[in-house]
Write a protein that holds these residues in place. Structure first.
Motif, mmCIF file in Angstrom:
data_model
loop_
_atom_site.group_PDB
_atom_site.id
_atom_site.type_symbol
_atom_site.label_atom_id
_atom_site.label_comp_id
_atom_site.label_asym_id
_atom_site.label_seq_id
_atom_site.Cartn_x
_atom_site.Cartn_y
_atom_site.Cartn_z
ATOM 1 N N GLU A 1 -46.803 -27.476 -9.849
ATOM 2 C CA GLU A 1 -46.897 -28.355 -11.022
ATOM 3 C C GLU A 1 -48.124 -27.992 -11.863
ATOM 4 O O GLU A 1 -48.095 -28.051 -13.099
ATOM 5 C CB GLU A 1 -46.987 -29.814 -10.567
ATOM 6 N N GLY A 2 -49.210 -27.602 -11.170
ATOM 7 C CA GLY A 2 -50.407 -27.187 -11.883
ATOM 8 C C GLY A 2 -50.186 -25.930 -12.698
ATOM 9 O O GLY A 2 -50.681 -25.817 -13.826
ATOM 10 N N ARG A 3 -49.432 -24.984 -12.154
ATOM 11 C CA ARG A 3 -49.121 -23.763 -12.904
ATOM 12 C C ARG A 3 -48.370 -24.098 -14.191
ATOM 13 O O ARG A 3 -48.651 -23.519 -15.247
ATOM 14 C CB ARG A 3 -48.298 -22.806 -12.036
ATOM 15 N N ARG A 4 -47.448 -25.040 -14.099
ATOM 16 C CA ARG A 4 -46.704 -25.435 -15.292
ATOM 17 C C ARG A 4 -47.613 -26.147 -16.289
ATOM 18 O O ARG A 4 -47.492 -25.953 -17.506
ATOM 19 C CB ARG A 4 -45.519 -26.326 -14.895
ATOM 20 N N TRP A 5 -48.534 -26.955 -15.776
ATOM 21 C CA TRP A 5 -49.457 -27.682 -16.648
ATOM 22 C C TRP A 5 -50.349 -26.705 -17.406
ATOM 23 O O TRP A 5 -50.545 -26.839 -18.622
ATOM 24 C CB TRP A 5 -50.301 -28.651 -15.821
#
Length: 234
Positions: free
Chosen positions: A146-150
Motif C-alpha cells: 500500500e505504501g508503494r502505491r501511496w
C-alpha cells in the motif's frame, strides 16, 4: 583491525570545523566565504580548516571556474554529525525556540536532502500509523505494498530506488529525539512535496516552509498538521 575514530573525531571536535559541517547539513555545496561567515572566522582561517576537512575525508570540493564549492563527502558524514547532535546537550533556543529562525528550524528543515524537524517526524509517524512503512531491523523501514502505491501517487517509484545502506532509513531527529524518514525514499519524498508546492526550501539555511497548499494536502493525505500537538489521524 578496529577503525581509528580519533582522526575524524578530532576534526569534528573543533568548534570552527563543527560549525562548517553543520552549515552543510542541507546537502548543498557552499563556497569558502559562506562557510567562513557561518563559522565566524576570517577567509584565511576558513581556508585552513576546509583543507583539513577535505584531507580528512569529511568534505569534498568541486571546482567551477575559479571558484571552489564544498559539500559533505558522503551521507555517512551527515549521519555522524546528526548523531553527535543527538548526543549533545539540548540547545535551549531549540527546546523552547525564542527566535523566528530557531522556531523555523525546529518546525521543518532539510537534513541532507530529506525532511526533518517536527514536520518530518509527524510525516514519518503518519506513514507508520497508516502502515505505509514499517520499522525494520538495522534502523530501516520496510515499504508495504500500500505504501508503494501511496508513494507512486506522488510520483515516487520505490522500486527504482537503490542504496547499499537501505532505501528507507530511520534517522534520529536531533531536535525531536524521534525518527524521521531518511535514505533515498526520504530524499525523493522531499523532492516530490517541494515540486508540488507543498514545501518551500529557504534560499539560505536549512529551514523548510510548509505552504498553505501543503498544509491542506498533508492533512488530507496523512492527517498531519503543525498546528496540533503531534497527533496523527488514523
Amino acid at each position: 583491525m578496529d577503525a581509528n575514530i580519533a582522526t575524524p573525531a578530532a576534526l569534528i571536535g573543533d568548534p570552527t570545523r563543527a560549525a562548517m559541517l553543520q552549515a552543510l547539513q542541507d546537502g548543498r555545496a557552499q563556497p569558502a566565504s559562506a562557510l567562513a561567515w557561518a563559522a565566524g572566522v576570517t577567509a584565511q582561517a576558513a581556508s585552513n580548516h576546509l583543507a583539513r576537512l577535505v584531507d580528512g575525508g569529511l568534505l569534498a570540493v568541486e571546482r567551477e571556474g575559479r571558484h571552489r564549492y564544498y559539500r559533505l563527502a558522503s551521507a555517512e558524514v551527515a549521519h555522524a554529525i546528526e548523531a553527535l547532535s543527538v548526543l549533545a546537550a539540548p540547545v535551549r533556543s531549540l527546546e523552547v525556540p525564542r527566535s523566528p529562525k530557531a522556531r523555523a528550524l525546529r518546525d521543518a528543515r532539510c537534513c541532507y536532502g530529506h525532511l526533518a524537524g517536527r514536520l518530518g517526524v509527524r510525516v514519518c509517524d503518519a506513514l507508520v500509523a497508516r502502515d505505509l512503512i514499517r520499522p525494520a531491523a538495522e534502523k530501516l523501514y520496510e515499504v508495504t505494498p500500500e505504501g508503494r502505491r501511496w508513494f507512486e501517487d506522488l510520483g515516487v517509484a520505490v522500486e527504482t530506488l537503490r542504496s547499499p545502506r537501505g532505501v528507507a532509513r530511520q534517522c534520529l531527529d536531533w531536535t525531536e529525539r524521534r525518527h524521521h524518514l531518511a535514505g533515498p525514499l526520504g530524499v525523493k519524498l522531499l523532492e516530490a512535496m517541494t515540486a508540488r508546492g507543498w514545501l518551500a526550501l529557504e534560499a539560505k539555511g536549512r529551514a523548510v516552509r510548509l505552504t498553505a497548499e501543503g498544509a491542506t494536502a498533508l492533512q488530507d493525505r496523512l492527517g498531519v498538521s503543525l498546528e496540533d500537538e503531534g497527533r496523527v489521524a488514523a
